[in-house]
Design an enzyme around this catalytic site. Sequence first.
Site, PDB file in Angstrom:
ATOM      1  N   ASP A  28     -26.584 -36.213  44.819  1.00 25.43           N
ATOM      2  CA  ASP A  28     -26.554 -35.426  45.968  1.00 25.43           C
ATOM      3  C   ASP A  28     -26.565 -36.072  47.193  1.00 25.43           C
ATOM      4  OD1 ASP A  28     -27.076 -33.697  43.721  1.00 25.43           O
ATOM      5  OD2 ASP A  28     -28.124 -32.396  45.041  1.00 25.43           O
ATOM      6  N   CYS A  61     -29.740 -38.017  37.230  1.00 21.46           N
ATOM      7  CA  CYS A  61     -29.778 -37.285  38.368  1.00 21.46           C
ATOM      8  C   CYS A  61     -29.225 -35.789  38.102  1.00 21.46           C
ATOM      9  CB  CYS A  61     -28.836 -37.885  39.486  1.00 21.46           C
ATOM     10  SG  CYS A  61     -29.221 -37.254  40.994  1.00 21.46           S
ATOM     11  N   ASP A  62     -29.506 -34.920  39.207  1.00 20.06           N
ATOM     12  CA  ASP A  62     -29.487 -33.435  38.990  1.00 20.06           C
ATOM     13  C   ASP A  62     -28.396 -32.823  38.180  1.00 20.06           C
ATOM     14  OD1 ASP A  62     -31.310 -34.036  40.996  1.00 20.06           O
ATOM     15  OD2 ASP A  62     -30.498 -32.437  42.228  1.00 20.06           O
ATOM     16  N   CYS A  66     -35.152 -38.869  42.054  1.00 22.86           N
ATOM     17  CA  CYS A  66     -36.072 -38.455  43.249  1.00 22.86           C
ATOM     18  C   CYS A  66     -37.513 -37.918  42.715  1.00 22.86           C
ATOM     19  CB  CYS A  66     -35.654 -37.239  43.913  1.00 22.86           C
ATOM     20  SG  CYS A  66     -33.953 -37.360  44.740  1.00 22.86           S
ATOM     21  N   SER A 121     -31.392 -27.516  47.771  1.00 23.60           N
ATOM     22  CA  SER A 121     -32.005 -28.871  47.048  1.00 23.60           C
ATOM     23  C   SER A 121     -33.208 -28.166  46.382  1.00 23.60           C
ATOM     24  CB  SER A 121     -32.272 -29.665  47.892  1.00 23.60           C
ATOM     25  OG  SER A 121     -33.167 -30.548  47.631  1.00 23.60           O
TER      26      SER A 121
END
Length: 552
Positions: free
Chosen positions: A76, A117-118, A189, A467
């Site tokens: 992101d 990651c996402d 994150c 987010s």
Amino acid sequence: MTLRSIAANSPVRRSHWQALGLTEEDLLKPKIAVVNSSSELAVCYAHLDGVAKVVKEAIRAAGGVPFEVRTTAPSDFITGAARRGSYILAGRDLIPNDIEAQVEAALLDGMVCLTSCDKTPPGHLMAAMRLNIPTLLVIGGYQPAGEIDGDPVDIEDLFSGGVEESFGIFGKHRVDDIVPQAVRGPGVCQGMATANTMHCVVEALGMCVAGSAPVRANSDKMFADARAAGARIVEMVLQDLKPRDIMTAGAFHNAAAMVQGVSGSINAIKHLQATAVEGDLDIDVYALWNEVGAKVPVLSAVRPNGAVRIEQFEDAGGARAVLKQLEGLLDCDVTVASGRTMREDLADAALVDASIIRPVADPISPGPAIAVLKGSLAPESAVVKLGIRDGSRPEEFRGPARVFDDTEAVMAALAAGQVAKGSVLVVRGQGLKSGPAMGGGASRVLFAVNAAGLAKDVAFVTDGQLSGLCLKGLTVAEVAPEGCSGGPIGKVQDGDIISIDVAALSIELEVPAAELASREASMGLDPAGGWLGMYRRDVDSMTTGAVLIDRG
């Protein structure tokens, strides 16, 4: 059983593989793809080559032959730089296509996906359902963060602080001082944002080695789980244990319960729906969300929900401990990656700290943490994140619309104090087809509303997505259909009354149907070519999980 990789052998194929160093004996072994999204662009993926090495060693030791393949690696904060962040969600759907074009095309027998990651966890789950070959996901782990004067700081502080400073609001620590401290190593994150939420979802679905999520990146625990996955995938191939045997309707119920229990990211809903669609599983995840949310309270308050750090959550037992606490509300007869039932897998699950992960009888907050709304403004769906329901955020709101088709315009209006209290701030042209879909525009607006001191005094409604770090005020996102697809949000005018009632699961536009039908919709299109243009042309509604209409 006859392995499909062996059945597909031909003299030319054997010659190619022998040139890579495989022996005749190797050609008779299970062939396992190690799906790696390693990238030097983003710290989320920077460590995955080391993880791949461990997984491949374990596969060889277990009697298999590993083949490492690569996919796109959406991040992101890095690949969200162009076109208002429009490539972020579009990147998710490249991943299962990348995997299909390599793993299915080569008729490999199974795969281990290094998920980080996402967008890689849902991309890997979608591919697993589509290919339906034995599959395990290895959790890549979360990044370490730093401190300033003894205060922990991470990416959430940087994201929110950047918007606040643009409004002249300065916290205890300046953004420039946080920059070198917020990310201190590889991994995703910190906090219960989308990546860690999806890692917990993988655990709840039964698609990883039990107890894998969350985990510190590059820790001994992460590498131990990677080795276990490499050994287990060979067994799964020989047992013919496939994703559609694991990711059943009961598993999706468990995944929804997990996200509600940790007040995770709203993005999990569309990712799970997309996974179900790929598996031809007839399940409405959006309806399931409210059904589960009515029963499951919030058991942990990891940032941004509260003050708990992700390290504390892991040390308290992590996702497996949450499942153990929720055991009475789960479908524990489902099969998980071990080949056992979830009930059997949870028999020895341990909760280390009940103050971090609470029992169902003594939750942090009643549920739901996330609710799906419908009504005349959102005939298909809209999503609201409630988080810890302590009265700090309104759950009912009625007021006149203040409409914007441009993120920068609304940011300027908020900075200039031109948004009145009592307004319903409508920001459209942020959806799947109009872009930026998962870009940071709507998220920036949410932080700006908070920085302007309006979080309790306005409601924010958008057809964009947020987010997983976002949790401020009363915000209704992912309104579907989006404006440029003819959804009512595209016809809202300044002054129209909008009413939101979370308890009633409703969001209404108080405009007579005949008048609304006569209005022209605001299209908000952002024309694009290349992959992005193809994605916007072919992406389906949010209620499908934003899958591509023609998935091949």
